[in-house]
Design an enzyme around this catalytic site. Structure first.
Site, PDB file in Angstrom:
ATOM      1  N   HIS A 262       0.853  -1.193   0.000  1.00  0.00           N
ATOM      2  CA  HIS A 262       0.000   0.000   0.000  1.00  0.00           C
ATOM      3  C   HIS A 262       0.889   1.245   0.000  1.00  0.00           C
ATOM      4  CE1 HIS A 262      -3.689   2.182   0.509  1.00  0.00           C
ATOM      5  NE2 HIS A 262      -3.203   2.827   1.560  1.00  0.00           N
ATOM      6  N   ASP A 264       0.454   5.156  -0.156  1.00  0.00           N
ATOM      7  CA  ASP A 264      -0.394   6.344  -0.173  1.00  0.00           C
ATOM      8  C   ASP A 264       0.193   7.350  -1.150  1.00  0.00           C
ATOM      9  OD1 ASP A 264      -2.418   5.648   1.691  1.00  0.00           O
ATOM     10  OD2 ASP A 264      -0.997   5.949   3.327  1.00  0.00           O
ATOM     11  N   ASP A 374      -8.195   1.041   1.957  1.00  0.00           N
ATOM     12  CA  ASP A 374      -7.925   2.005   3.023  1.00  0.00           C
ATOM     13  C   ASP A 374      -8.716   3.302   2.904  1.00  0.00           C
ATOM     14  OD1 ASP A 374      -6.631   2.965   5.317  1.00  0.00           O
ATOM     15  OD2 ASP A 374      -5.105   3.972   4.130  1.00  0.00           O
ATOM     16  N   HIS A 579      -7.210   9.070  -1.112  1.00  0.00           N
ATOM     17  CA  HIS A 579      -7.914   9.001   0.167  1.00  0.00           C
ATOM     18  C   HIS A 579      -7.169   9.598   1.360  1.00  0.00           C
ATOM     19  CE1 HIS A 579      -5.819   4.942   0.119  1.00  0.00           C
ATOM     20  NE2 HIS A 579      -5.438   5.407   1.298  1.00  0.00           N
TER      21      HIS A 579
END
Length: 1014
Positions: A262, A264, A374, A579
């Site tokens: 993951h 971001d 997420d 997000h």
């Protein structure tokens, strides 16, 4: 038998930590190291390679916040190491074990090829396996000294979130740069012990298997010579081999492992750093794929692939090769892993369109699932949009974070607002950064809600949030857990395979209807208001530019539709819907850049729209209506004077001196336009709003537009959370500096209210009533200087509403206004888009906005027996972590009260507020590109087809929540029409008659039509 658990467990732990782990590397020699500090922002490899380097010693501080230091490392493999496994081991001075929010580095070969990254849990770089001895090693290492924003676990305010405030003191002390021999026998013993010990401690105390493992570990310690761990590791492993060989129970749960990292796209680091994070992580992943044939890695976010393609061609080529081998799996089909609530309907469609198209074009892969682990809750529009983009499944993780209620399913069918269902899974391992620890495997089995119906779950494995990804240690754990008694079975496989098997074994999985509301992170609907406003304005400006560019392409000879510019601008907006950007949960640097980027987007889109309108010809003044509804309203001309105009949906009309049925009368603090009568109190609140169309019905049950300043200190995660106790302490802002009439014109009456409060904050609101409209606007200008506060605007209306209706993408959701259960009570702050609607049979009221999302709705019964339903908009917050200056400064926005409104009235006014009429010099009338007959049939987008064929693409939806029929007419000769998916691929022929294209929609159905021009 005596209970010796404590002795054995403590023995195993100490020997592992103090003897086996340090013996993993059998011999080392140091690199010769030199360093060069790059000035300012990161530089290219070519610039770094030609720089002048200075000698650098270990245990030397290095790295200012957000800086880049290049290290040149040279060395030679000793000849006596021939036949051994040789690696470089680099420790930049790592803090903790999270790879994403601290020092990281990418190792390059002298020709510029990225080799592999190093981070706290992945410090090695392969050199030779086996070595021949004498190999010369020459590396250039690009090291990023990113500050540890999580240093104080989000408990302290930090200036480190922006290079403008972070200072220049070095953050890290370089610990190690060695050429080393990996002792594979010791390394494997280390992993054997870890897996068995973790399995043992999570088995029940009365489980025979626990004791079997315990005594085997004790015997293995006996077999280990503590003075010669390398020489006795094989003997210890031999003791453990039979225990590791015992197969899992026939009924054991199956965990499908999917490699994951993951990343971001921005969060505790800026976008520019994410571009480098992708190169580091993806280098590691492709390196691991070379080492493990059974490795599968799933990766979403087409934007990140594009960054690698454009900036790291060698890594891009390795990704392409891994995709061909089937080891690298593009997933998700979105441009970024966007917020699940805040993007508008068309933007959410474009996330899927641009993402899926990128993977099809560059890899020949059509992704089949939405991979969104997420995000902070998920709109009930997702199932339909996902299916219309060609997806079969949906995966997320975040609902496991619920603060109050445990979500009842892990594998289920998710039903959206239109009735579309998609097969959905929440991994019960409760993390998207799994490492196959004993705790995680135990939790996955214990949590799994579908026991008896299903027998498998998915576990995304690999370090993440800031990247890192899977490691060879995690892969070795997976191999040991593939078929091991006492543990679930682990199989590393493609997520499509997992979903196919899960659906096959559990086709009648339970159904969850409606939104997936996260009972946490509710403040993400409000934090960083300027970022949210930039998104909302950008979405509507993109709609406007596309509509008028299409109009010009159809009617203005020589005009060229700006495909490339619109594509680039859309992708910029989609990126910022990530997000942690749009929700307002990133560091100051991220939001500073986002605001600047939105300003650039607005400027470009204004220019594109002006160019398109100008192409329609000069001469005269026309008014352009981008809304899908006919409009009759007051508009300000270029000179600022108001005028009343009537303009068709998606069309234009000359600026005329039309007269509304009744002018606005202003008497003191009372505004009356024959439709509504508004009285402003001395304290600036609304004392009365009467709906004259409903016999003078009083709309308000108490003070309207009551501004309330609440203390807002959540228990944790300041920018993310608003906790229920915020309601308990507040100040009503009733003191005014002035209440004055600023317009008493026949077309427009306005009263301005100015207040000062708190720590030097001011708020000026212009309350406006216009001729011909029941909408009351509150044009708001705030200079905000509060800390740990939230400002809300409340409207207590005299309506007994059983539920509120809030706009979401392509429709609306209804939420109960009562709190009968903990599920309803947990929804004390909820998201909506352009409006919230409250109604009882026969009468409704709406609250509209042009840039805010968070709100709350509550209901009380008065002493007179009447019911007051209050809707309060969350206007602005003041969290201090991770951005100490979040929301400080100037904010300008408008929200509105709309009495006597049906849902369709509310939808129309929501568009009108967010899409102001445009006054421009233009020639004679051109027909709207499309127009629609039929209540509820709403045009959301008008554009030319992405394949540059010249076809016109129109996206429609049903807006009321009922069935709708109508006819779509075109302002150009129509040769054919097809129903398509979101990617504009044909699904079916549309029915065409002389009147136009027949349209029949179920409640909230989204329909894309591709229209071929005659």
């Amino acid at each position: 038998m005596h209970d010796e658990r404590r002795r054995i467990e403590e023995r195993v732990q100490r020997v592992h930590d103090q003897r086996i782990k340090p013996a993993t590397y059998a011999a080392t020699v140091p690199f010769e190291v030199e360093a060069w500090q790059a000035p300012g922002e990161p530089v290219s490899f070519e610039e770094a390679a030609s720089a002048r380097y200075e000698p650098f010693a270990m245990n030397t501080p290095w790295g200012p916040p957000w800086g880049t230091t290049w290290f040149r490392m040279r060395g030679r493999v000793p000849t006596e190491w021939a036949g051994r496994r040789v690696e470089a081991v680099i420790d930049l001075g790592f803090v903790g074990d999270w790879p994403g929010n601290q020092a990281e580095a990418l190792v390059h070969l002298p020709d510029g090829r990225p080799l592999k990254a190093v981070n706290p849990l992945n410090q090695y770089v392969p050199i030779a396996h086996p070595a021949t001895g004498g190999e010369q090693i020459d590396y250039l290492v690009e090291a990023a000294s990113n500050p540890d924003i999580l240093k104080d676990n989000f408990s302290k305010v930090t200036p480190m979130g922006d290079k403008l405030t972070a200072g220049s003191a070095p953050l890290y002390t370089f610990q190690r740069a060695d050429i080393a021999v990996l002792d594979e026998e010791v390394w494997h013993l280390d992993l054997d012990l870890q897996v068995l010990r973790e399995l043992m401690v999570h088995l029940g105390e009365h489980e025979p298997r626990r004791h079997e493992i315990m005594h085997a570990l004790d015997r293995a310690m006996d077999a280990l010579d503590l003075d010669d761990v390398p020489g006795s590791a094989a003997a210890a492993r031999e003791v453990l081999a039979p225990i590791l060989a015992k197969p899992a129970h026939a009924s054991a749960h199956t965990v499908s492992g999917v490699g994951h990292a993951h990343i971001d796209s921005a969060w505790l680091w800026p976008i520019r750093e994410t571009k480098r994070k992708t190169s580091r992580t993806f280098s590691n992943v492709t390196s691991l794929a070379d080492e493990y044939d059974d490795f599968i890695f799933a990766c979403s976010q087409a934007q990140q692939y594009e960054w690698v393609r454009d900036n790291y061609p060698h890594v891009w080529a390795r990704i392409q090769d891994s995709v061909k081998k089937g080891q690298w799996v593009p997933v998700g089909g979105m441009w970024v892993e966007a917020d699940g609530n805040l993007p508008g309907g068309e933007a959410m469609a474009r996330q899927l369109i641009h993402g899926k198209r990128f993977f099809i074009e560059h890899f020949g892969v059509e992704t089949k699932g939405v991979w969104l682990p997420d995000s902070f809750g998920y709109t009930a529009a997702y199932p339909q949009l996902a299916k219309l983009a060609g997806n079969d499944w949906f995966l997320t993780q975040k609902i496991s974070w619920n603060q109050t209620n445990k979500f009842p399913h892990h594998t289920f069918w998710w039903e959206g607002i239109d009735g579309t269902r998609i097969f959905t899974h929440f991994p019960p391992v409760d993390t998207y950064n799994a490492r196959f620890s004993g705790e995680e495997m135990h939790r996955a089995v214990r949590n799994y809600s579908e026991k008896g119906g299903g027998s498998r779950s998915l576990a995304p494995f690999g370090w993440g949030d800031g990247g890192g990804g899977p490691t060879r240690e995690i892969m070795e754990r997976a191999r040991r857990l593939a078929d091991l008694e006492g543990s679930p079975k682990v199989v590393v496989e493609h997520p499509d395979e997992f979903f196919a098997k899960a659906r096959e074994e559990y086709p009648d999985a339970p159904v969850w209807n409606g939104e997936l509301y996260l009972e946490l992170h509710r403040a993400t609907y409000t934090s960083q208001a300027r970022t949210k406003q930039g998104n909302r304005r950008s979405e509507h400006k993109l709609r406007e530019a596309e509509l008028w560019a299409t109009t010009a392409a159809l009617h203005a000879p020589g005009y060229a539709y700006p495909y490339d510019k619109l594509d680039r601008l859309w992708k910029t907006v989609l990126l910022h819907q990530f997000h942690d950007i749009l929700p307002g949960s990133s560091i100051a640097w991220v939001h500073r850049e986002a605001e600047a980027e939105y300003a650039r987007v607005a400027e470009e889109l204004e220019a594109l729209t002006a160019e398109a309108v100008a192409a329609l010809g000069a001469g005269g003044t026309r008014v352009f209506n981008t809304s899908p509804f006919d409009r009759a309203e007051v508009v300000r001309t270029a000179g600022g004077a108001p005028a009343y105009v009537e303009v068709p949906a998606s069309g234009s009309a000359p600026l005329t001196d039309a007269e509304p049925a009744q002018p606005v009368r202003t008497e003191g603090r009372v505004l009356d336009n024959g439709l509504i009568r508004v009285e402003v109190a001395e304290d600036g609140t609304l004392a009365s709003v009467r709906d004259l169309r409903a016999g003078g019905r009083e709309v308000l049950a108490d003070q309207g537009n009551l501004l309330r300043l609440h203390t807002d200190l959540p228990n944790y995660w300041d920018a993310w959370d608003i906790d229920k106790h915020y309601k308990n302490r507040y100040t009503d802002l009733l003191d005014t500096s002035s209440v004055e009439v600023v317009s008493d014109a026949p077309l427009l009456g306005a009263i301005r209210v100015t207040r000062s409060f708190g720590k030097g904050s001011t708020i000026t609101q212009t309350i406006t009533v216009r001729a011909g409209s029941a909408r009351i606007d509150f044009e708001t200008d705030i200079d905000w200087h509060e800390a740990e506060k939230i400002l809300k605007a409340g409207f207590p209306v005299d309506i007994r509403a059983a539920h509120s209706s809030a706009e979401i993408q392509f429709g609306h959701v209804q939420r109960p206004t009562h709190t009968n259960t903990s599920w309803e009570a947990a929804r004390f702050e909820v998201p909506g888009h352009r409006w919230v609607h409250l109604a009882e049979p026969g009468y409704g009221v709406a609250v509209l906005n042009d840039s805010t999302y968070g709100h709350d709705v509550s209901r009380t019964v008065r002493e007179d027996g009447g019911t007051t339903t209050r809707v309060s908009l969350s206007l602005v917050r003041a969290p201090r972590i991770p951005d100490p200056e979040a929301d400080q400064g100037r904010h300008r926005f408008t929200y509105s009260l709309l009495p006597g409104a049906s849902i369709e009235d509310t939808v129309a006014e929501g568009y009108a507020l967010n899409l102001p009429l445009r006054v421009a010099d233009a020639a004679g009338a051109t027909e709207p590109v499309v127009s629609v007959d039929g209540d509820g049939v709403t045009v959301e987008a008008v554009k030319l087809a992405d394949d540059a064929s010249g076809d016109v693409v129109v996206r429609l939806y049903e807006c009321n929540g009922g069935r709708a029929q109508g006819v779509l007419r075109t302002g150009f000769p129509l040769a054919g029409a097809q129903v398509t998916d979101l990617l504009e691929r044909p699904l079916d022929d549309a029915e065409i008659s002389e009147a136009g294209v027949a349209v029949a929609l179920r409640p909230f159905q989204v329909l894309t039509l591709r229209l071929r021009r005659g």
